[in-house]
Design a protein around this motif. Sequence first.
Motif, PDB file in Angstrom:
ATOM      1  N   UNK A  75       0.977  -1.137   0.153  1.00 17.79           N
ATOM      2  CA  UNK A  75       0.246   0.369   0.250  1.00 17.79           C
ATOM      3  C   UNK A  75       0.973   1.534   0.063  1.00 17.79           C
ATOM      4  N   UNK A  76       0.379   2.347  -0.651  1.00 14.31           N
ATOM      5  CA  UNK A  76       0.871   3.731  -0.591  1.00 14.31           C
ATOM      6  C   UNK A  76       0.183   4.480   0.110  1.00 14.31           C
ATOM      7  N   UNK A  77       0.210   4.899   1.183  1.00 18.48           N
ATOM      8  CA  UNK A  77       0.039   6.602   2.166  1.00 18.48           C
ATOM      9  C   UNK A  77       0.052   7.245   1.723  1.00 18.48           C
ATOM     10  N   UNK A  78      -0.589   8.855   0.760  1.00 22.24           N
ATOM     11  CA  UNK A  78      -0.822   9.618   0.099  1.00 22.24           C
ATOM     12  C   UNK A  78      -1.139  10.750   0.879  1.00 22.24           C
ATOM     13  N   UNK A  79      -0.183  11.651   1.125  1.00 22.03           N
ATOM     14  CA  UNK A  79      -0.640  12.491   1.764  1.00 22.03           C
ATOM     15  C   UNK A  79      -1.823  13.465   1.175  1.00 22.03           C
ATOM     16  N   UNK A  80      -3.189  13.638   2.068  1.00 22.94           N
ATOM     17  CA  UNK A  80      -3.935  14.283   1.744  1.00 22.94           C
ATOM     18  C   UNK A  80      -4.885  13.507   0.288  1.00 22.94           C
ATOM     19  N   UNK A  81      -4.569  12.773   0.134  1.00 26.93           N
ATOM     20  CA  UNK A  81      -5.372  11.710  -0.672  1.00 26.93           C
ATOM     21  C   UNK A  81      -6.062  10.318  -0.050  1.00 26.93           C
ATOM     22  N   UNK A  82      -5.043   9.456   0.771  1.00 27.30           N
ATOM     23  CA  UNK A  82      -5.723   8.513   1.527  1.00 27.30           C
ATOM     24  C   UNK A  82      -4.478   7.146   1.291  1.00 27.30           C
ATOM     25  N   UNK A  83      -5.130   5.999   1.390  1.00 25.90           N
ATOM     26  CA  UNK A  83      -4.193   5.485   0.946  1.00 25.90           C
ATOM     27  C   UNK A  83      -4.462   4.470   0.041  1.00 25.90           C
ATOM     28  N   UNK A  84      -3.756   3.588  -1.295  1.00 19.74           N
ATOM     29  CA  UNK A  84      -3.808   3.619  -1.759  1.00 19.74           C
ATOM     30  C   UNK A  84      -2.997   1.696  -2.092  1.00 19.74           C
ATOM     31  N   UNK A  85      -3.200   0.969  -3.198  1.00 21.09           N
ATOM     32  CA  UNK A  85      -2.933  -1.047  -3.632  1.00 21.09           C
ATOM     33  C   UNK A  85      -1.602   0.136  -4.770  1.00 21.09           C
ATOM     34  N   UNK A  86      -0.670  -0.634  -4.023  1.00 20.58           N
ATOM     35  CA  UNK A  86       0.201  -0.143  -4.648  1.00 20.58           C
ATOM     36  C   UNK A  86       0.792  -0.642  -6.010  1.00 20.58           C
ATOM     37  N   UNK A  87       2.124   0.004  -7.189  1.00 21.97           N
ATOM     38  CA  UNK A  87       2.382  -0.616  -8.646  1.00 21.97           C
ATOM     39  C   UNK A  87       3.122  -0.875  -8.392  1.00 21.97           C
ATOM     40  N   UNK A  88       3.919  -2.126  -7.772  1.00 23.91           N
ATOM     41  CA  UNK A  88       5.030  -2.369  -7.982  1.00 23.91           C
ATOM     42  C   UNK A  88       6.236  -2.462  -8.844  1.00 23.91           C
ATOM     43  N   UNK A  89       6.874  -1.228  -8.856  1.00 28.81           N
ATOM     44  CA  UNK A  89       8.058  -0.764  -9.748  1.00 28.81           C
ATOM     45  C   UNK A  89       8.617  -2.086 -10.629  1.00 28.81           C
ATOM     46  N   UNK A  90       9.171  -2.142 -12.277  1.00 30.53           N
ATOM     47  CA  UNK A  90      10.221  -3.217 -12.222  1.00 30.53           C
ATOM     48  C   UNK A  90      11.566  -3.690 -11.789  1.00 30.53           C
ATOM     49  N   UNK A  91      11.907  -2.670 -11.423  1.00 30.17           N
ATOM     50  CA  UNK A  91      13.173  -2.541 -10.098  1.00 30.17           C
ATOM     51  C   UNK A  91      12.681  -3.827  -9.206  1.00 30.17           C
ATOM     52  N   UNK A  92      11.054  -3.957  -8.410  1.00 29.81           N
ATOM     53  CA  UNK A  92      10.852  -4.771  -7.751  1.00 29.81           C
ATOM     54  C   UNK A  92      10.322  -6.225  -8.226  1.00 29.81           C
ATOM     55  N   UNK A  93      10.114  -6.113  -9.491  1.00 32.80           N
ATOM     56  CA  UNK A  93       9.725  -7.561 -10.214  1.00 32.80           C
ATOM     57  C   UNK A  93      10.988  -8.165 -10.068  1.00 32.80           C
ATOM     58  N   UNK A  94      11.984  -7.736 -10.406  1.00 31.92           N
ATOM     59  CA  UNK A  94      13.584  -8.125 -11.046  1.00 31.92           C
ATOM     60  C   UNK A  94      14.263  -8.438  -9.346  1.00 31.92           C
ATOM     61  N   UNK A  95      13.478  -8.291  -8.790  1.00 32.84           N
ATOM     62  CA  UNK A  95      13.922  -8.257  -6.999  1.00 32.84           C
ATOM     63  C   UNK A  95      13.628  -9.507  -6.085  1.00 32.84           C
ATOM     64  N   UNK A  96      11.950  -9.225  -7.343  1.00 33.38           N
ATOM     65  CA  UNK A  96      11.179 -10.169  -6.113  1.00 33.38           C
ATOM     66  C   UNK A  96      11.425 -11.847  -6.840  1.00 33.38           C
ATOM     67  N   UNK A  97      12.121 -11.854  -8.264  1.00 33.26           N
ATOM     68  CA  UNK A  97      12.181 -13.138  -8.642  1.00 33.26           C
ATOM     69  C   UNK A  97      13.607 -13.565  -8.472  1.00 33.26           C
ATOM     70  N   UNK A  98      14.022 -12.327  -7.631  1.00 29.91           N
ATOM     71  CA  UNK A  98      16.403 -13.219  -7.424  1.00 29.91           C
ATOM     72  C   UNK A  98      15.518 -13.617  -5.813  1.00 29.91           C
ATOM     73  N   UNK A  99      14.673 -13.860  -4.958  1.00 24.24           N
ATOM     74  CA  UNK A  99      13.822 -14.292  -3.636  1.00 24.24           C
ATOM     75  C   UNK A  99      13.112 -15.586  -3.941  1.00 24.24           C
ATOM     76  N   UNK A 100      12.902 -15.480  -5.080  1.00 25.75           N
ATOM     77  CA  UNK A 100      12.269 -16.248  -6.142  1.00 25.75           C
ATOM     78  C   UNK A 100      12.861 -17.682  -5.707  1.00 25.75           C
ATOM     79  N   UNK A 101      14.023 -17.164  -6.909  1.00 24.93           N
ATOM     80  CA  UNK A 101      15.211 -17.905  -7.210  1.00 24.93           C
ATOM     81  C   UNK A 101      15.737 -18.967  -6.365  1.00 24.93           C
TER      82      UNK A 101
END
Length: 229
Positions: A75-101
């Motif tokens: 989740x992302x907390x955005x000032x004065x806007x609320x809480x939103x579900x986050x979209x992982x970045x392309x860097x996150x994708x690579x890190x997630x697959x490093x962990x999965x391996x």
Amino acid sequence: MAHVEDVVADLARHRSRLNRSSTAERVADILRDSIIEGAFPPGARLSEEAISEGLGVSRNTLREAFRLLGHERLLDHRLNRGVFVRLPSVEDVSDLYTMRRVLEGAAVRRKASRQALALIEEAVRDAERAAAQGDWQGVGTANIRYHQALVGLHGSPRLDEAMRQLLAELRLVFHVMDNPRAFHEPFIERNRALLALLTTGRAEEAAAYLDDYFDEAERLLIHAYQPNG
């Protein structure tokens, strides 16, 4: 996919999971499970009022759950806007697959019990049934359960918990795919092929197969992040 408002309204069915000793961690578990099931897409705004009412918990409890899920990068907390579900970045994708391996690669090298193989087989069958019905979100959920079951081969509650958090983040990544069928369908057969290797005790072949599997999945997801992906 259900609208976010419908998902929030449906949260009331989870009240039985909460009791007088409930904590923000339990609320976070429920919301994380909803993310894993594909119910909350990236960018969705989460209403404090609706969710606290749906689960029958205080705003303070819900805010603490939001904080916990924010630390898990869901989740992302955005000032004065609320809480939103986050979209992982392309860097996150690579890190997630490093962990999965690391997590899954080590898991498939372990001796699999009949009980563990039965859970993996069940996830494959669920994916096959969902595909036959054209339910590609259901296929994605079955795929998540399949990989959770793979990590279950370790027999470690701590690794199971780490994998649940990882898979929730990965489920958000799946939303970048414009054509879920084209992405998920080939992996149904791949999952069954990997299961066959595990069932016959070919651990090193299974690990090599999984490496290729992850290479392909990561390539497809990273390509989808490109402007013309």
